[in-house]
Each structure stands twice: as structure tokens, then as C-alpha cells.
Design an enzyme around this catalytic site. Structure first.
Site, short mmCIF file in Angstrom:
data_model
loop_
_atom_site.label_atom_id
_atom_site.label_comp_id
_atom_site.label_asym_id
_atom_site.label_seq_id
_atom_site.Cartn_x
_atom_site.Cartn_y
_atom_site.Cartn_z
N PHE A 120 0.93 -1.12 0.03
CA PHE A 120 -0.05 0.03 -0.05
C PHE A 120 0.80 1.34 0.04
O PHE A 120 1.62 1.37 0.98
CB PHE A 120 -0.85 -0.03 1.26
CG PHE A 120 -1.77 1.09 1.60
CD1 PHE A 120 -3.06 1.02 0.77
CD2 PHE A 120 -1.53 1.91 2.42
CE1 PHE A 120 -3.92 2.13 1.23
CE2 PHE A 120 -2.53 2.86 2.68
CZ PHE A 120 -3.66 3.10 2.13
N ALA A 121 0.71 2.07 -1.00
CA ALA A 121 1.59 3.21 -0.97
C ALA A 121 0.89 4.48 -1.21
O ALA A 121 0.22 4.78 -2.09
CB ALA A 121 2.49 3.20 -2.34
N LEU A 122 0.74 5.08 0.10
CA LEU A 122 0.09 6.50 0.17
C LEU A 122 1.24 7.46 0.80
O LEU A 122 1.30 8.42 0.02
CB LEU A 122 -0.93 6.08 1.51
CG LEU A 122 -1.69 7.57 2.08
CD1 LEU A 122 -2.45 8.21 0.92
CD2 LEU A 122 -2.39 7.34 3.14
N PRO A 125 7.67 11.41 1.09
CA PRO A 125 8.30 12.25 2.09
C PRO A 125 7.96 13.73 2.52
O PRO A 125 8.05 13.84 3.73
CB PRO A 125 9.54 12.70 1.15
CG PRO A 125 9.59 11.63 -0.06
CD PRO A 125 8.01 11.18 0.10
N SER A 129 0.83 12.48 8.14
CA SER A 129 -0.27 12.68 8.48
C SER A 129 -1.58 13.21 7.66
O SER A 129 -2.48 13.05 7.63
CB SER A 129 -0.08 13.35 9.94
OG SER A 129 0.43 12.73 11.00
N GLU A 362 -0.34 3.90 10.29
CA GLU A 362 -1.69 3.84 9.96
C GLU A 362 -2.45 5.09 10.80
O GLU A 362 -3.58 4.47 11.31
CB GLU A 362 -2.29 2.41 10.11
CG GLU A 362 -1.77 1.48 9.14
CD GLU A 362 -2.28 0.24 8.75
OE1 GLU A 362 -3.51 0.14 9.17
OE2 GLU A 362 -1.71 -0.71 8.46
#
Ligand code: COS
Length: 384
Positions: A120-122, A125, A129, A362
Site C-alpha cells: 500500500f503506497a500512500l 516524504p 499525517s 496507520e
């Protein structure tokens, strides 16, 4: 799943944890890798497919059942759970929740069998938050999109077979409405990985940067087929992921409590077992309170999630409480172990470092607090 089959599965996982995973904890720590034969055994047990519906080859557990299994996996080094975690949770759930039928048919069976792992790539850099501020761009070019940008701390990236990638595809839209979730197969030209991150704990887990340089992804890989819905998909995936992590935290609280009780019943000082001292008893009692409250919160919120209630704010309460609680329990474990608790050869030191991440990933504790407070204030009509 029917009750009898589920009980058998839970017992199998309990046995797997105590007979295979716990005995290999020291090896995992020294090799900084989950042994390959254990990953194969996880495939054979069906652990990669826990949350994937049966019609696509998974075990089709509901959230309450998944939480019980993850609780068991929480009773050992976190790296084991991390191998299956992104495939069971955040990596695959975008497709399960919002994917088209064709996407489900193409991807879910390969993920459920563990043939391919999901990632999962959210995070980026400049966007942790504040997930809505991601900068990775997806530029439309006929019936494909070109992805450019860097994703950070991506768990299982080098061993994943597919990625759920959030990118900004709508140049004319500001904020979260510009974000689209894409399925990006591993091996896509223009996608590469950074060096493995060096971390405080969680030995055996793999995280790296994922870099996109003109990586071409078909428009057909937009999760759900409609651009601009990726932020909501990510938030729904994270709601589920946070229950999963709370179950993990709660399992580790139980493991640490058992370590405390065992040590306090064996270790002798002042001519007595240290468990007979009331100040040590207080540490054990407080840890039980934290662990018990965690378990009850997880089971309540998971049951209500399965019933279709809107539980995002209570998911945040649960993630916040259980991750802070296991931090306190780990701290007390080090305290009860005394000097030995500070030494790397004892599990207390290792788990103390491992659990620290739970308060961060998360959604940090502070983000959970904001979700909780905003939900309550909005209900009261305040626009926050
Ligand atoms: N389920 C479904 N939709 C959701 C949702 C949820 N749990 N949470 C938010 N949304 C929707 C909102 O309803 C809103 O939709 P509308 O514009 O139609 O009203 C939209 O998403 C934007 O929501 P919001 O305005 O609350 O977004 P913010 O930018 O204020 O961000 C937080 C909200 C801070 C909660 C979010 O950015 C977050 O969770 N951050 C932490 C990220 C994180 O966990 N990172 C870890 C990376 S993965 S290891």
C-alpha cells in the site's frame, strides 16, 4: 465462516504461533528476516487470504474473525504478521472494498494464495499525517496514466507483486478529490525501490521508498474505474487496517503480560519471588487492565464494523487506546525485568522497541485524537 471451522482455524494459528513462530524469534532477530520456510507455511495455512472473500479464493473472514486471528499473531515478533499484513489488509482491501469485478477476479485469487503479495503506497516524504497533500502525480496520456513521485516507508515493497498507489490525477481539483487509487503491478517500467530502511525495531520487516519515474499504468487499473475517489478508498482501507493493528497491539499486550507473570514468579530478590511484592503486583495488574480493555474494545468495534455501523471514530478510539496501552505494558515489562529488561537478549527489550511503531503507523495517536474529537464536534453542529 461457520463457528466450527473458525475455531479450528484459530487453534491452528495458535499452534503455529507457539510451535513455529515463537521458537524462531531469536533467529528472526539475528537474521533480520522471516525465514522463507515460515513464509511458505503461512501460504499453506491460507494466512495471506484471511480477509479475501471465498469466491476469490480467500478464507473470507469478517472483521471480528480477522481480529481474533491477528490477536494470536500479535503474541509473537511483529515481523511475522507484517509478511501477511499488507496483503490481508491495506494492500488488498482497496480492491475488495471499491474494486471492479474484473479487478477482483484478476488480482484477489493471486493475493489470497500468497503467490503475490500486496503493498500500500500512500505516504510520501512530504505527506504523512496529512495524507491529502500527496504530490505523486498521475498524468493522463490517452488510455494510460504516467506516474511520477516518491512513496516512503512502504512495507513489503521489494517483495510485493502489486501495489495500491494513491496519486494525484485531477490537476483542476484541489485537495482529496484529486486523488486516485491505482493498481500498479510489480515490474512496471519506471518503478524502482530505495535501500531498505534501518529502523528502531521490528527486525525482519522490510520497508523502502518506491520511486515512480514515468511509470505507465493503464487507466483500467484505477480502483473502481472512476478517478478522484482514491482518498476515500484509502480512508476506508485505513479504518479496517486500524482495527487489524489494534488486534495486533492487544495480542502483544497479552504476550507481554505472560512474560511479566512468568518472570515475577521465577525471579528472586530479598529472599522472595518478586511477584510477592505489591509494587510488582501493581505493575502486573495495570498491564492486565490495559490488555483486557484493549481486547474488549477491539471485539466491540469489529462486531459493529461487521454490522455496517459507522464506526470510524470508535476505530480511532480503539487504535489510540490499544497502541498506547501496549506501550505502557511493554514499559512495565522492562521495569519488572529490571537490568535484564534493558538487555538485548531478553524479549522485553525487543518488544519494547517493536511496539513503539504502533503509535505511529496507520495514523498517529494525535491523528486518532483529531478524528475522535472532530466526529463528536461535527455531530454537535460545529464545523471543524
Ligand atoms: N471513511 C470514508 N470516507 C472518509 C473517511 C473514512 N474513514 N475519512 C474521511 N473520509 C472522507 C470525508 O468524508 C471527506 O469526504 P467529502 O469531501 O465528500 O466530505 C474526505 O474523505 C476528506 O476527509 P477530511 O476532510 O476529513 O480529510 P483531511 O484532509 O482533513 O484528513 C485525516 C483527514 C487527518 C483523518 C487523514 O488525512 C488521515 O487519516 N491521516 C493519517 C494518514 C495515515 O494514517 N497515514 C498512514 C499511512 S498508511 S501506513
Amino acid at each position: 465462516m461457520d463457528q466450527e471451522t473458525f475455531s479450528a482455524l484459530r487453534e491452528t494459528v495458535q499452534r503455529f504461533v507457539s510451535e513455529r513462530l515463537v521458537p524462531n524469534e531469536d533467529r528472526l532477530e539475528s537474521e533480520d528476516a522471516v525465514p522463507l520456510e515460515i513464509i511458505q507455511e503461512m501460504r499453506e495455512l491460507g494466512l495471506f487470504g484471511l480477509s479475501i472473500p471465498e469466491e476469490y479464493g480467500g478464507l473470507g473472514l469478517n472483521m471480528a474473525e480477522e481480529a481474533e486471528v491477528i490477536y494470536e499473531l500479535g503474541r509473537t515478533a511483529f515481523a511475522y504478521r507484517s509478511v501477511i499484513g499488507t496483503t490481508v489488509g491495506i494492500g488488498s482491501q482497496g480492491i475488495v472494498i471499491d474494486g471492479t469485478e474484473a479487478q477482483k477476479r484478476e488480482w484477489l485469487p493471486q493475493l489470497a494464495s500468497g503467490e503475490k503479495m500486496a503493498s500500500f503506497a500512500l505516504t510520501e516524504p512530504g505527506a504523512g499525517s496529512d495524507a491529502a497533500s500527496i504530490k505523486t502525480k498521475a498524468t493522463k496520456d490517452g488510455d494510460v496514466y504516467r506516474l511520477n513521485g516518491t512513496k516512503r516507508y512502504i512495507t513489503n515493497a521489494p517483495r510485493a507483486g502489486m501495489f495500491t498507489v494513491m496519486a494525484r490525477s485531477e490537476p483542476d481539483v484541489a485537495g482529496p478529490g484529486a486523488i486516485t487509487a491505482f493498481i500498479v503491478p510489480a515490474g512496471t517500467k519506471g518503478m524502482s525501490f530505495g535501500k531498505p530502511d534501518k529502523k528502531m525495531g521490528q527486525k525482519g520487516t522490510i520497508t523502502t521508498d518506491v520511486i515512480f519515474e514515468d511509470a505507465v499504468v493503464p487507466a483500467a487499473n484505477i480502483i473502481g474505474g472512476v478517478p478522484g475517489r482514491g482518498f476515500k478508498t484509502a480512508m476506508k482501507v485505513l479504518d479496517r487496517g486500524r482495527i487489524h493493528l489494534s488486534a495486533l497491539a492487544s495480542g502483544m499486550s497479552q504476550r507481554l503480560l505472560e512474560e511479566q507473570v512468568r518472570y515475577a514468579s521465577e525471579r528472586q530478590q530479598f529472599g522472595e519471588k518478586i511477584g510477592s511484592f505489591q509494587l510488582v503486583q501493581a505493575l502486573i495488574a495495570d498491564s492486565r487492565v490495559d490488555g483486557y480493555a484493549s481486547k474488549v474494545m477491539v471485539s466491540d468495534v469489529a462486531r459493529r464494523f461487521d454490522a455496517g455501523e459507522k464506526v470510524s471514530a470508535d476505530v480511532a478510539c480503539t487504535k489510540y487506546f490499544t497502541s498506547e496501552a501496549v506501550g505502557r505494558v511493554a514499559d512495565r515489562t522492562v521495569q519488572i525485568f529490571g537490568g535484564a529488561g534493558y538487555m538485548a537478549e531478553y524479549k522485553a527489550e525487543r518488544f519494547y522497541r517493536d511496539v513503539r511503531l504502533l503509535r505511529i503507523y496507520e495514523g498517529t495517536s494525535q491523528i486518532q485524537q483529531i478524528i475522535i474529537a472532530k466526529a463528536l464536534l461535527r455531530e454537535a453542529g460545529l464545523s471543524v
